[in-house]
Write a protein that holds these residues in place. Structure first.
Motif, PDB file in Angstrom:
ATOM      1  N   VAL A 108      39.715  67.216  17.125  1.00  0.00           N
ATOM      2  CA  VAL A 108      39.578  67.610  18.526  1.00  0.00           C
ATOM      3  C   VAL A 108      39.725  69.119  18.677  1.00  0.00           C
ATOM      4  O   VAL A 108      38.941  69.778  19.376  1.00  0.00           O
ATOM      5  CB  VAL A 108      40.616  66.877  19.406  1.00  0.00           C
ATOM      6  CG1 VAL A 108      40.629  67.456  20.818  1.00  0.00           C
ATOM      7  CG2 VAL A 108      40.310  65.382  19.449  1.00  0.00           C
ATOM      8  N   ALA A 109      40.723  69.685  18.004  1.00  0.00           N
ATOM      9  CA  ALA A 109      40.946  71.125  18.091  1.00  0.00           C
ATOM     10  C   ALA A 109      39.754  71.910  17.552  1.00  0.00           C
ATOM     11  O   ALA A 109      39.336  72.919  18.144  1.00  0.00           O
ATOM     12  CB  ALA A 109      42.218  71.498  17.326  1.00  0.00           C
ATOM     13  N   LEU A 110      39.185  71.455  16.456  1.00  0.00           N
ATOM     14  CA  LEU A 110      38.014  72.127  15.882  1.00  0.00           C
ATOM     15  C   LEU A 110      36.827  72.091  16.833  1.00  0.00           C
ATOM     16  O   LEU A 110      36.146  73.103  17.036  1.00  0.00           O
ATOM     17  CB  LEU A 110      37.621  71.460  14.555  1.00  0.00           C
ATOM     18  CG  LEU A 110      38.287  71.944  13.285  1.00  0.00           C
ATOM     19  CD1 LEU A 110      37.839  71.088  12.105  1.00  0.00           C
ATOM     20  CD2 LEU A 110      37.962  73.400  13.016  1.00  0.00           C
ATOM     21  N   VAL A 111      36.559  70.916  17.394  1.00  0.00           N
ATOM     22  CA  VAL A 111      35.411  70.758  18.278  1.00  0.00           C
ATOM     23  C   VAL A 111      35.567  71.630  19.526  1.00  0.00           C
ATOM     24  O   VAL A 111      34.623  72.325  19.944  1.00  0.00           O
ATOM     25  CB  VAL A 111      35.228  69.276  18.662  1.00  0.00           C
ATOM     26  CG1 VAL A 111      34.269  69.132  19.830  1.00  0.00           C
ATOM     27  CG2 VAL A 111      34.720  68.482  17.464  1.00  0.00           C
ATOM     28  N   VAL A 112      36.756  71.614  20.130  1.00  0.00           N
ATOM     29  CA  VAL A 112      36.988  72.407  21.341  1.00  0.00           C
ATOM     30  C   VAL A 112      36.841  73.901  21.042  1.00  0.00           C
ATOM     31  O   VAL A 112      36.173  74.636  21.781  1.00  0.00           O
ATOM     32  CB  VAL A 112      38.383  72.107  21.921  1.00  0.00           C
ATOM     33  CG1 VAL A 112      38.729  73.090  23.023  1.00  0.00           C
ATOM     34  CG2 VAL A 112      38.433  70.676  22.447  1.00  0.00           C
ATOM     35  N   TYR A 113      37.449  74.356  19.954  1.00  0.00           N
ATOM     36  CA  TYR A 113      37.374  75.780  19.622  1.00  0.00           C
ATOM     37  C   TYR A 113      35.930  76.210  19.349  1.00  0.00           C
ATOM     38  O   TYR A 113      35.453  77.215  19.885  1.00  0.00           O
ATOM     39  CB  TYR A 113      38.233  76.105  18.399  1.00  0.00           C
ATOM     40  CG  TYR A 113      37.956  77.481  17.869  1.00  0.00           C
ATOM     41  CD1 TYR A 113      38.496  78.604  18.491  1.00  0.00           C
ATOM     42  CD2 TYR A 113      37.103  77.676  16.784  1.00  0.00           C
ATOM     43  CE1 TYR A 113      38.213  79.878  18.036  1.00  0.00           C
ATOM     44  CE2 TYR A 113      36.810  78.945  16.328  1.00  0.00           C
ATOM     45  CZ  TYR A 113      37.371  80.043  16.957  1.00  0.00           C
ATOM     46  OH  TYR A 113      37.070  81.301  16.510  1.00  0.00           O
ATOM     47  N   GLY A 240      34.788  69.044  12.733  1.00  0.00           N
ATOM     48  CA  GLY A 240      35.676  68.432  13.711  1.00  0.00           C
ATOM     49  C   GLY A 240      35.165  67.088  14.199  1.00  0.00           C
ATOM     50  O   GLY A 240      35.941  66.132  14.346  1.00  0.00           O
ATOM     51  N   ALA A 241      33.860  66.995  14.436  1.00  0.00           N
ATOM     52  CA  ALA A 241      33.276  65.728  14.881  1.00  0.00           C
ATOM     53  C   ALA A 241      33.466  64.632  13.845  1.00  0.00           C
ATOM     54  O   ALA A 241      33.754  63.474  14.180  1.00  0.00           O
ATOM     55  CB  ALA A 241      31.791  65.925  15.187  1.00  0.00           C
ATOM     56  N   GLU A 242      33.339  64.997  12.569  1.00  0.00           N
ATOM     57  CA  GLU A 242      33.553  64.014  11.497  1.00  0.00           C
ATOM     58  C   GLU A 242      34.990  63.530  11.484  1.00  0.00           C
ATOM     59  O   GLU A 242      35.274  62.344  11.283  1.00  0.00           O
ATOM     60  CB  GLU A 242      33.179  64.652  10.153  1.00  0.00           C
ATOM     61  CG  GLU A 242      33.154  63.685   8.981  1.00  0.00           C
ATOM     62  CD  GLU A 242      34.511  63.533   8.311  1.00  0.00           C
ATOM     63  OE1 GLU A 242      34.739  62.498   7.646  1.00  0.00           O
ATOM     64  OE2 GLU A 242      35.364  64.439   8.464  1.00  0.00           O
TER      65      GLU A 242
END
Length: 254
Positions: A108-113, A240-242
């Motif tokens: 989640v953090a990766l996708v948001v960033y 992040g999605a993965e």
């Protein structure tokens, strides 16, 4: 020790070549790709043990191939020290085998960033904040690394936010990942979760990882900085999605 049938050897070889390719282009992603794929075949702690040797070798290559090692080490040592401490302590989480929640949160953090930075603007760390923020980021990265076997959050967004030049960013990532790899190995060993007998299989993954990284570096050297930055962030978003999808799919399968 793992008794590797042909399909497992083929899966390990293919996984580490693709992971090396991603790392060669973006400067990161080998442990994330490797953990994501191998985690479907073997336990997370065994997958983490398998990535130790190829991760260390490719990270050292990435580290020494850049032009600014001394300068970066002098600037980033508080973050690196805190990363090592956090990783050794956090490895207990991975040793216990339950990484589903932490992996989901990491995704989640990766996708948001990545989405925010792609769609809004580049984040930058004010110069006066770096001295106290670096140890905080390092310690947080260490705990996340210890819990998931993945080295990217929040170290990668933070290093990018320092405004480093393309090759310096890749070298700084190599420094961060090298420290994380060594600390993860030490942490797993300290908590009795480092299967030494699997080092032979881990060593077999060096060749495909290096071959993939070599191919990826050729691609990276032909890409201009704006394109590199865009694909770097797209890579973060996909990683992040993965991470988000894997726990959800596991729950559906149950």
């Amino acid at each position: 020790m793992i008794d590797p049938p042909i399909f497992v050897l083929a899966a390990v070889t293919t996984t580490f070549f693709v992971a090396g390719l991603v790392k060669g282009v973006t400067g990161m992603g080998l442990p994330t790709v490797a953990m994501g794929v191998l985690g479907t075949l073997i336990s997370p702690v065994t997958a983490a043990a398998l990535l130790i040797v190829p991760s260390f070798v490719t990270n050292v290559w990435q580290l020494v191939s850049g032009p600014s090692f001394g300068q970066l080490a002098g600037r980033l040592w508080p973050m690196m020290l805190a990363t090592a401490v956090g990783t050794v302590g956090g490895a207990r989480l991975l040793a216990n085998g339950d990484t589903q929640v932490t992996t989901y949160a990491l995704g989640v953090a990766l996708v948001v960033y990545a989405a925010y930075t792609l769609l809004v603007r580049q984040l930058l760390v004010p110069q006066g904040y770096e001295r106290w923020l670096s140890p905080v980021i390092g310690l947080t990265t260490g705990v996340v690394t210890g819990g998931t076997g993945v080295f990217v959050i929040p170290a990668v967004p933070y290093l990018q936010a320092l405004g480093l030049e393309k090759n310096d960013l890749v070298q700084a990532l190599g420094l961060s990942f090298t420290i994380s790899t060594m600390a993860l190995a030490a942490g797993l060993a300290l908590h009795g979760a480092f299967p030494v007998d699997n080092l032979a299989m881990s060593a077999l993954a060096i060749a495909p990882a290096l071959a993939g990284m070599w191919a990826g570096q050729i691609i990276r050297n032909k890409v201009n900085p704006p394109t590199f930055r865009r694909w770097f962030l797209i890579g973060l978003f996909l990683l992040g999605a993965e991470m988000i999808a894997k726990p959800l799919l596991s729950d559906v399968a149950l």
